[in-house]
Write a protein that holds these residues in place. Structure first.
Motif, PDB file in Angstrom:
ATOM      1  N   ARG A   1     -10.571  -8.721  -0.460  1.00  0.00           N
ATOM      2  CA  ARG A   1     -11.235  -7.405  -0.206  1.00  0.00           C
ATOM      3  C   ARG A   1     -10.171  -6.831  -1.322  1.00  0.00           C
ATOM      4  O   ARG A   1      -9.024  -6.616  -1.198  1.00  0.00           O
TER       5      ARG A   1
ATOM      6  N   GLU B   1      -4.018   0.197   7.172  1.00  0.00           N
ATOM      7  CA  GLU B   1      -5.314  -0.571   7.227  1.00  0.00           C
ATOM      8  C   GLU B   1      -5.294  -2.079   6.463  1.00  0.00           C
ATOM      9  O   GLU B   1      -6.108  -2.620   6.378  1.00  0.00           O
ATOM     10  N   ARG B   2      -4.040  -2.278   5.909  1.00  0.00           N
ATOM     11  CA  ARG B   2      -4.163  -3.521   5.170  1.00  0.00           C
ATOM     12  C   ARG B   2      -3.578  -4.691   5.907  1.00  0.00           C
ATOM     13  O   ARG B   2      -3.809  -5.779   5.365  1.00  0.00           O
TER      14      ARG B   2
ATOM     15  N   GLU C   1       0.175   3.012  -5.157  1.00  0.00           N
ATOM     16  CA  GLU C   1      -1.134   2.743  -5.791  1.00  0.00           C
ATOM     17  C   GLU C   1      -0.913   2.231  -7.298  1.00  0.00           C
ATOM     18  O   GLU C   1      -0.438   3.005  -7.988  1.00  0.00           O
TER      19      GLU C   1
ATOM     20  N   GLY D   1       0.678  -1.155  -0.112  1.00  0.00           N
ATOM     21  CA  GLY D   1       0.086  -0.090  -0.097  1.00  0.00           C
ATOM     22  C   GLY D   1       0.799   1.330  -0.032  1.00  0.00           C
ATOM     23  O   GLY D   1       0.422   2.305   0.141  1.00  0.00           O
TER      24      GLY D   1
ATOM     25  N   MET E   1      -8.111  -3.601  -2.467  1.00  0.00           N
ATOM     26  CA  MET E   1      -7.475  -2.657  -1.650  1.00  0.00           C
ATOM     27  C   MET E   1      -7.067  -1.432  -2.331  1.00  0.00           C
ATOM     28  O   MET E   1      -6.635  -0.483  -1.982  1.00  0.00           O
TER      29      MET E   1
ATOM     30  N   VAL F   1      -6.906   1.728  -0.072  1.00  0.00           N
ATOM     31  CA  VAL F   1      -6.779   1.339   1.458  1.00  0.00           C
ATOM     32  C   VAL F   1      -5.419   1.749   1.747  1.00  0.00           C
ATOM     33  O   VAL F   1      -4.457   1.101   1.104  1.00  0.00           O
TER      34      VAL F   1
END
Lengths: 261, 348
Positions: free
Chosen positions: B68, B77-78, B57, B54, B70, B73
């Motif tokens: 989910r 929060e990963r 991007e 993360g 990402m 995100v």
């Protein structure tokens, strides 16, 4: 090499030694060293209201300068270190080192022009003096902090903290500030030492009641030599105390990080 | 089939200014699997990790963690444990505080986080060092603290960014086994970025080879070594003799060294191929039927401890072989089953 070192040390310590001898001499007139022994010059300095006030002003100015340096310097240094562009970093570095290159007199004249107008009639106030000291000393704080951030690879530590779930506040409070505590302390001590000894700018922008110790000290040299020596020794002790604390902080920081002194 | 923990579909990323990133990346990592990514410097393997973590991007494509998407995100929060190349241990914190940090930011009560940090430090073999600052720990011990810190909050996956490159050779080998043991104990999906092919082959369930921002092949280590998809993979993974060739018939191929017998294959006659022979498959002496036998002059002979690697100059080229025998090398042969035909590559 030995000769150069000896000459250097003589130039460094001889004035201090003469001041110390002079501060305890009863009479010093036309001789190499003074005659007699007395401590009354120190008692006179302590009992002089203008020196007592100047001493207190110097402590206030140095304390406030340290505090403001920490509050302004830390986020400023953080922004410079974290700037993505190399050009921005270089420009910021030139900008923050400018007060070292520009003589304090130039800065002081600027202050006089800016703060003696009807719009900003603040010349002579304590805050103008503190502001001037912050401008003069901030480069040293920034240099110390940015250097330590690079040394610690703070960006990597922050990235690691972020990956572990740390928010911006958590990273700042748990990682950035504690990691930099030694350099912050060392920077503040340097700032305090510089602020305590600052004369050029203070002499021009301070008011009669906000004169710091070095400015009042100058007046002492128009009176008794012993009195002037004793007053200077007090300033010297303050400055040496700050330097010694700085050196001890740096040694403690190195020890804490496992770096040989 | 178990749901992959990490999935990348058509992921593309280019650095600002058009600098190389990664292109069209498709990969999955299952629960408990260790996928190693290898490739030369600048091939994009660290970019791959930073995209999953993360820190970057993607310009295109999808990254899913635990099913989910990402997109957007942030890294924090990963819920991924990352071990960095230089460990990035917090210098002012003890080993215990370092390991407890992820629990602190998750607002776990002090007593519980200390207990859990102590347990995970014990699991990585550091029970006796919990009160030491990172500066008081050896490289291997710092590595273990970094691993403990990355595992303590039970992340969905573990990302290892060249974690052994800062260690000396002996410790590196010891830590390979240790990381594998811990990874199996925690049964955690793991992405291991490394430039060390031996490390990748010895630790991973599967290995992905990257080149110029793309994944060239993903396969279990043995398959990757024995059956590289391209000559590039063959050249990068281990040592290999690579020659250009043309299929002569279903059991032979013409090379600059002459005609080589192969196991039966279904490639059409006249097709250009790259012929690969691993040095350790070259045998001393002539074959029983005289096929794939070469005689020549020894060009180089290197002593490598448990074996020697030699270059034999033969008519039409040089054959590199490996042997643990001390006999003079002048005649060698290549068993037919070890003559592999790969797609032709202009690089050979």
């Amino acid at each position: 090499m030995v000769w150069i070192t000896t000459i250097y040390l003589a130039y460094l310590f001889a004035p201090m030694l003469l001041l110390l001898i002079g501060s305890f001499g009863s009479i010093w007139f036309g001789t190499l060293i003074p005659g007699g022994f007395t401590t009354h010059w120190y008692i006179d300095v302590v009992n002089d209201p203008s020196f007592r006030r100047a001493f207190w002003v110097s402590l206030q100015v140095a304390g406030a300068t340290c505090l403001l340096n920490a509050l302004v310097g830390l986020p400023f240094a953080y922004a410079i270190y974290g700037a993505a562009s190399r050009g921005v970093r270089a420009a910021a570095r030139v900008l923050y080192l400018l007060p070292i290159a520009v003589p304090p007199l130039v800065l002081a004249f600027g202050f006089i022009l800016a703060f003696s107008t009807d719009v900003l009639p603040f010349l002579g106030s304590l805050w103008i003096l503190i502001g001037g000291h912050v401008v003069l000393t901030l480069p040293y704080m920034l240099q110390t902090l940015v250097g330590d951030m690079r040394h610690l690879r703070l960006a990597e530590l922050e990235t690691a903290a972020e990956s572990l779930g740390g928010s911006l506040i958590s990273r700042l409070m748990d990682i950035v500030v504690p990691s930099l505590r030694h350099s912050l302390a060392a920077g503040m001590i340097v700032v305090a030492a510089l602020s305590i000894g600052e004369f050029q700018l203070s002499n021009l922008v301070a008011g009669f009641l906000t004169r710091p110790y070095p400015v009042v000290l100058l007046q002492a040299f128009y009176g008794a030599t012993g009195f002037a020596c004793a007053a200077t020794v007090i300033l010297l002790v303050l400055a040496l105390g700050a330097s010694l604390t700085g050196a001890l902080t740096a040694t403690a920081a190195q020890a804490a990080r496992g770096i040989p002194a | 089939m178990t749901t992959p923990v990490i999935e990348m579909e058509g992921v593309t990323f280019t650095y600002p200014g058009g600098n190389a990133g990664v292109r069209d990346i498709d990969l999955t990592i299952a629960a408990g699997e260790l996928l190693a990514v290898i490739g030369p410097s600048g091939c994009g393997k660290s970019t791959l990790l930073r995209l999953i973590a993360g820190f970057l991007e993607p310009d295109a494509g999808t990254i899913r963690i635990g099913g989910r998407d990402m997109s957007g995100v942030p890294a924090r929060e990963r819920n991924l444990g990352i071990v960095f190349q230089n460990y990035a241990l917090f210098p002012h914190m003890t080993a215990l505080d370092n390991a407890a940090y992820p629990l602190k930011v998750r607002s776990i009560a002090s007593a519980e986080r200390r207990e859990r940090a102590r347990e995970v430090l014990q699991a990585v073999g550091l029970a006796g060092f919990i009160d030491r600052l990172p500066s008081g720990l050896s490289g291997g011990q710092q590595q273990r603290v970094a691993l403990a810190r990355a595992l303590v909050f039970r992340p969905r996956a573990l990302l290892l960014d060249e974690p052994l490159s800062a260690l000396d050779a002996a410790l590196r080998i010891e830590m390979r086994d240790e990381i594998r043991r811990i990874q199996r104990e925690f049964q955690i999906a793991t992405l291991h970025i490394t430039h060390d092919q031996q490390e990748a082959l010895s630790m991973a369930d599967r290995v992905a080879v990257m080149r110029q921002g793309r994944i060239v092949q993903i396969a279990p280590p043995r398959e990757l070594y024995e059956r590289p998809a391209t000559s590039e993979v063959a050249a990068f993974v281990g040592q290999a003799n690579l020659w250009t060739g043309t299929v002569a018939d279903p059991t032979s191929v013409d090379t600059p060294l002459g005609r080589l017998s192969t196991d039966p294959h279904d490639l059409p006659r006249g097709v250009s191929v790259t012929v690969m022979v691993r040095p350790e498959r070259v045998e001393l002496g002539a074959s029983t039927d005289g096929s794939n036998t070469f005689s020549g002059k020894l060009k180089r002979d290197r002593f490598l401890g448990s074996m020697r690697r030699f270059d034999l100059a033969v008519e039409g080229g040089v054959i590199t072989g490996e042997t643990d025998e001390l006999d003079p090398v002048d005649v060698i042969h290549i068993p037919t089953k070890y003559v592999h035909l790969l797609p032709a590559s202009p690089a050979v």
